[in-house]
Design a protein around this motif. Structure first.
Motif, PDB file in Angstrom:
ATOM      1  N   TYR A 125       5.000   0.695  -9.393  1.00  0.00           N
ATOM      2  CA  TYR A 125       3.834  -0.018  -9.327  1.00  0.00           C
ATOM      3  C   TYR A 125       4.056  -1.372  -9.629  1.00  0.00           C
ATOM      4  O   TYR A 125       3.296  -2.352  -9.038  1.00  0.00           O
ATOM      5  CB  TYR A 125       2.973   0.660 -10.494  1.00  0.00           C
ATOM      6  CG  TYR A 125       2.621   1.811 -10.114  1.00  0.00           C
ATOM      7  CD1 TYR A 125       2.294   2.481  -9.166  1.00  0.00           C
ATOM      8  CD2 TYR A 125       2.138   2.876 -11.503  1.00  0.00           C
ATOM      9  CE1 TYR A 125       1.760   3.861  -8.868  1.00  0.00           C
ATOM     10  CE2 TYR A 125       1.868   4.029 -11.352  1.00  0.00           C
ATOM     11  CZ  TYR A 125       1.815   4.284  -9.828  1.00  0.00           C
ATOM     12  OH  TYR A 125       1.302   5.889  -9.901  1.00  0.00           O
TER      13      TYR A 125
ATOM     14  N   TYR B 187       7.723  12.089  -0.424  1.00  0.00           N
ATOM     15  CA  TYR B 187       8.524  10.786  -1.049  1.00  0.00           C
ATOM     16  C   TYR B 187       9.093  10.231   0.137  1.00  0.00           C
ATOM     17  O   TYR B 187       9.208   9.143   0.178  1.00  0.00           O
ATOM     18  CB  TYR B 187       9.243  11.438  -2.138  1.00  0.00           C
ATOM     19  CG  TYR B 187       9.990  10.123  -2.940  1.00  0.00           C
ATOM     20  CD1 TYR B 187       9.511   9.747  -4.133  1.00  0.00           C
ATOM     21  CD2 TYR B 187      11.166   9.722  -2.344  1.00  0.00           C
ATOM     22  CE1 TYR B 187      10.333   8.397  -4.437  1.00  0.00           C
ATOM     23  CE2 TYR B 187      11.675   8.662  -2.967  1.00  0.00           C
ATOM     24  CZ  TYR B 187      11.391   7.921  -4.233  1.00  0.00           C
ATOM     25  OH  TYR B 187      11.863   7.010  -4.725  1.00  0.00           O
TER      26      TYR B 187
ATOM     27  N   THR C 176       7.640   2.450   3.672  1.00  0.00           N
ATOM     28  CA  THR C 176       7.647   1.210   2.813  1.00  0.00           C
ATOM     29  C   THR C 176       8.889   0.305   3.279  1.00  0.00           C
ATOM     30  O   THR C 176       8.655  -0.750   3.535  1.00  0.00           O
ATOM     31  CB  THR C 176       7.936   1.495   1.207  1.00  0.00           C
ATOM     32  OG1 THR C 176       6.701   2.394   0.890  1.00  0.00           O
ATOM     33  CG2 THR C 176       8.039   0.267   0.530  1.00  0.00           C
TER      34      THR C 176
ATOM     35  N   LEU D   3       2.594   1.747  -3.331  1.00  0.00           N
ATOM     36  CA  LEU D   3       1.673   2.540  -4.290  1.00  0.00           C
ATOM     37  C   LEU D   3       1.590   3.812  -3.999  1.00  0.00           C
ATOM     38  O   LEU D   3       1.627   4.663  -5.168  1.00  0.00           O
ATOM     39  CB  LEU D   3       0.110   1.543  -4.093  1.00  0.00           C
ATOM     40  CG  LEU D   3      -0.947   2.346  -4.948  1.00  0.00           C
ATOM     41  CD1 LEU D   3      -0.623   2.007  -6.449  1.00  0.00           C
ATOM     42  CD2 LEU D   3      -2.310   1.469  -4.738  1.00  0.00           C
ATOM     43  N   ILE D   4       1.362   4.339  -2.843  1.00  0.00           N
ATOM     44  CA  ILE D   4       1.343   5.714  -2.446  1.00  0.00           C
ATOM     45  C   ILE D   4       2.808   6.366  -2.971  1.00  0.00           C
ATOM     46  O   ILE D   4       2.699   7.448  -3.489  1.00  0.00           O
ATOM     47  CB  ILE D   4       0.843   5.965  -1.089  1.00  0.00           C
ATOM     48  CG1 ILE D   4      -0.577   5.310  -0.656  1.00  0.00           C
ATOM     49  CG2 ILE D   4       1.039   7.572  -0.785  1.00  0.00           C
ATOM     50  CD1 ILE D   4      -0.765   5.542   0.696  1.00  0.00           C
TER      51      ILE D   4
ATOM     52  N   MET E 171       0.923  -1.301  -0.055  1.00  0.00           N
ATOM     53  CA  MET E 171       0.005  -0.009  -0.049  1.00  0.00           C
ATOM     54  C   MET E 171       0.640   1.350  -0.053  1.00  0.00           C
ATOM     55  O   MET E 171       0.613   2.021  -0.895  1.00  0.00           O
ATOM     56  CB  MET E 171      -0.840   0.029   1.176  1.00  0.00           C
ATOM     57  CG  MET E 171      -1.612   1.208   1.303  1.00  0.00           C
ATOM     58  SD  MET E 171      -2.951   1.091   2.741  1.00  0.00           S
ATOM     59  CE  MET E 171      -1.726   1.368   4.136  1.00  0.00           C
ATOM     60  N   PHE E 172       1.755   1.290   0.684  1.00  0.00           N
ATOM     61  CA  PHE E 172       2.828   2.522   0.814  1.00  0.00           C
ATOM     62  C   PHE E 172       3.720   2.599  -0.336  1.00  0.00           C
ATOM     63  O   PHE E 172       3.804   3.600  -0.700  1.00  0.00           O
ATOM     64  CB  PHE E 172       3.879   2.636   2.105  1.00  0.00           C
ATOM     65  CG  PHE E 172       3.002   2.680   3.389  1.00  0.00           C
ATOM     66  CD1 PHE E 172       2.239   3.888   3.699  1.00  0.00           C
ATOM     67  CD2 PHE E 172       3.177   1.852   4.552  1.00  0.00           C
ATOM     68  CE1 PHE E 172       1.403   4.134   4.720  1.00  0.00           C
ATOM     69  CE2 PHE E 172       2.488   1.896   5.762  1.00  0.00           C
ATOM     70  CZ  PHE E 172       1.694   3.173   6.041  1.00  0.00           C
TER      71      PHE E 172
ATOM     72  N   CYS F 248       5.082  -2.689  -6.474  1.00  0.00           N
ATOM     73  CA  CYS F 248       3.792  -2.785  -5.337  1.00  0.00           C
ATOM     74  C   CYS F 248       3.215  -4.389  -5.917  1.00  0.00           C
ATOM     75  O   CYS F 248       2.605  -5.113  -4.987  1.00  0.00           O
ATOM     76  CB  CYS F 248       3.029  -1.712  -5.658  1.00  0.00           C
ATOM     77  SG  CYS F 248       1.353  -1.815  -4.778  1.00  0.00           S
TER      78      CYS F 248
ATOM     79  N   SER G 155       6.961   6.200 -12.727  1.00  0.00           N
ATOM     80  CA  SER G 155       6.281   5.508 -11.504  1.00  0.00           C
ATOM     81  C   SER G 155       6.121   3.888 -11.903  1.00  0.00           C
ATOM     82  O   SER G 155       5.626   3.178 -10.908  1.00  0.00           O
ATOM     83  CB  SER G 155       5.165   6.039 -10.925  1.00  0.00           C
ATOM     84  OG  SER G 155       5.488   7.301 -10.089  1.00  0.00           O
TER      85      SER G 155
ATOM     86  N   LEU H 292       2.482   7.022  -6.524  1.00  0.00           N
ATOM     87  CA  LEU H 292       1.712   8.381  -7.118  1.00  0.00           C
ATOM     88  C   LEU H 292       2.245   9.567  -6.389  1.00  0.00           C
ATOM     89  O   LEU H 292       2.106  10.650  -7.242  1.00  0.00           O
ATOM     90  CB  LEU H 292       0.292   8.242  -6.146  1.00  0.00           C
ATOM     91  CG  LEU H 292      -0.597   6.916  -6.485  1.00  0.00           C
ATOM     92  CD1 LEU H 292      -1.879   6.699  -5.446  1.00  0.00           C
ATOM     93  CD2 LEU H 292      -1.059   7.066  -7.958  1.00  0.00           C
ATOM     94  N   VAL H 293       2.818   9.570  -5.385  1.00  0.00           N
ATOM     95  CA  VAL H 293       3.629  10.943  -4.857  1.00  0.00           C
ATOM     96  C   VAL H 293       4.728  11.335  -5.830  1.00  0.00           C
ATOM     97  O   VAL H 293       4.758  12.407  -6.136  1.00  0.00           O
ATOM     98  CB  VAL H 293       4.204  10.539  -3.344  1.00  0.00           C
ATOM     99  CG1 VAL H 293       5.342  11.853  -3.273  1.00  0.00           C
ATOM    100  CG2 VAL H 293       3.242  10.489  -2.568  1.00  0.00           C
TER     101      VAL H 293
ATOM    102  N   PHE I 104       6.963   8.306   2.714  1.00  0.00           N
ATOM    103  CA  PHE I 104       6.375   7.006   2.239  1.00  0.00           C
ATOM    104  C   PHE I 104       7.739   6.028   1.893  1.00  0.00           C
ATOM    105  O   PHE I 104       7.367   4.630   2.103  1.00  0.00           O
ATOM    106  CB  PHE I 104       5.517   7.147   1.125  1.00  0.00           C
ATOM    107  CG  PHE I 104       4.141   7.757   1.470  1.00  0.00           C
ATOM    108  CD1 PHE I 104       3.083   6.876   2.467  1.00  0.00           C
ATOM    109  CD2 PHE I 104       3.542   8.863   1.486  1.00  0.00           C
ATOM    110  CE1 PHE I 104       2.104   7.481   2.746  1.00  0.00           C
ATOM    111  CE2 PHE I 104       2.664   9.339   1.847  1.00  0.00           C
ATOM    112  CZ  PHE I 104       1.568   8.855   2.401  1.00  0.00           C
TER     113      PHE I 104
END
Length: 419
Positions: free
Chosen positions: A202, A121, A128, A106-107, A103-104, A205, A198, A110-111, A124
């Motif tokens: 992903y 950045y 992570t 993935l965030i 989850m982190f 992730c 990114s 996105l960041v 997270f």
């Protein structure tokens, strides 16, 4: 005599460990698949080095502090991981932490792709890293719990080799993916590539989340610890009281409510001391059992499970044991054979008890439909093997009869659950 008794108990303890972990190779492969996916997904440090330092130029000046932060985080991971292991177990903890890691991550992607905040950045990135490190701490104790004691050191060595190989190879597999990620106008300098910004995060992730699947499968072998509850007047307390009563009197009559495993252990010691007969509680008439029918059924249910497990365990001991183990088992088989002849009195006792129970349960008498009762009895107690336990073939290889007995008891338990 003491040596024989000690051998019996030690062999049972060692074999029980092997029996409980007889599929350890399969479970180790499941663990290793989780670790490989974990290693493939946990390469966000490559992203920081190859892409984030271009996206956020100040990271060059802060790089030493980032590494220091990771070192401090390693120290903080241990107490948190130990706490989570106590609550969630050796496998439940990585299921939880790897889900958070995915989850982190993935965030984090996105960041990186949609904001200009280097603070977000870093935040997270550290979260992570923190939860990803937690899963690593459970590996060694998981190996110890999965493999037999006598093979523990060997498989810990395999685990160390597997960890060294994956630590070296997984970054080499993932690095080309990170190198193909675009870092266009917002990077200094801009970098082209076949993957969108990114994308590597992903993919990491997805791989991290995929590691949750084999960890979840491992919960069947290493479940989440349950909350310990003390239940007063439980069946276990009844068994303890019954055993204490027998130890005070040493009379067969007081074995009536003693746990099957305890009776088996008592008779193993009698066998080691060359006692001629096993201890057993005497058969009681239905009228004597009538006030205790509920307890008799409850204890008998536990006996069915215990005897089925004991038979399956002996089957494993026979197949996995050396000649010394088989020689001891043959002696116990001979002891059973010497005590296997039915007397007319025993047949009458069983028949009268069964008839009284059927009458008590509201069944019609057998004269109404003799074939039904005979067929029902033969179905409930099918023929185990030609000659039964008195046959020479049983002495040479008892596993066929044991398998049939265990299968019958498992089906009887299923019938009890169904009715």
């Amino acid at each position: 005599e003491d040596d024989v008794a000690e051998f019996l108990e030690e062999n049972i303890d060692k074999t029980k460990d092997k029996y409980a972990k007889k599929r350890y190779v399969q479970w180790m492969l499941v663990l290793w698949s989780a670790r490989i996916l974990d290693k493939l997904g946990g390469n966000h440090m490559i992203h920081l080095s190859s892409r984030a330092t271009r996206r956020y130029p100040q990271f060059y000046a802060q790089y030493d502090f980032i590494l220091l932060g990771l070192a401090i985080m390693c120290l903080l991971t241990l107490p948190v991981a130990v706490f989570l292991m106590r609550k969630l177990g050796l496998v439940g903890m990585p299921v939880f932490t790897q889900s958070l890691t995915a989850m982190f991550m993935l965030i984090l992607g996105l960041v990186y792709g949609h904001t200009e905040s280097s603070t977000m950045y870093r935040l997270f990135f550290f979260w992570t890293s923190f939860f990803n490190m937690c899963a690593t701490i459970t590996v060694t104790p998981s190996v110890v719990m999965l493999v037999p004691k006598e093979k523990k050191n060997k498989w810990l060595g395999f685990q160390a080799a597997q960890q060294a190989i994956t630590t070296a190879v997984c970054p080499m597999i993932m690095a080309p993916l990170f190198d193909q990620e675009q870092c266009p106008s917002f990077c200094t300098p801009a970098v082209g590539g076949s993957l969108a910004p990114s994308s590597s995060l992903y993919i990491s992730c997805a791989l991290t989340f995929a590691s949750v699947v084999p960890y979840t499968l491992l919960l069947r072998k290493l479940p989440i610890p349950g909350r310990k509850r003390v239940v007063k007047n439980s069946g276990e307390e009844e068994y303890v009281e019954a055993l204490e009563q027998f130890e005070r009197t040493n009379q067969p009559e007081d074995l009536r409510w003693v746990k099957y495993e305890q009776i088996a252990k008592i008779n193993r010691h009698r066998f080691a001391k060359r006692e001629k007969e096993n201890l057993r509680h005497p058969w009681l008439a239905f009228e004597d059992d009538l006030p205790q029918l509920d307890r008799l059924q409850r204890v008998g249910h536990d006996d069915l499970k215990s005897i089925a497990e004991n038979i399956e365990f002996n089957n494993y001991r026979w197949n996995a044991g050396d000649e010394k183990v088989k020689r001891v088992l043959r002696k116990t088989i001979k002891r059973m054979q010497e005590d296997s002849a039915w007397t007319l009195e025993e047949k009458h006792q069983l028949g009268e008890w069964m008839g009284s129970w059927l009458e008590h349960g509201g069944w019609m008498p057998p004269r109404v439909f003799p074939r039904f009762y005979k067929a029902a009895i033969m179905t409930s107690f099918p023929k185990l093997r030609d000659g039964g336990i008195r046959s020479e073939s049983f002495t040479e290889d008892p596993t066929v009869l044991w398998q049939n007995m265990a299968r019958l008891m498992r089906r009887t338990l299923q019938l009890e659950y169904a009715t």
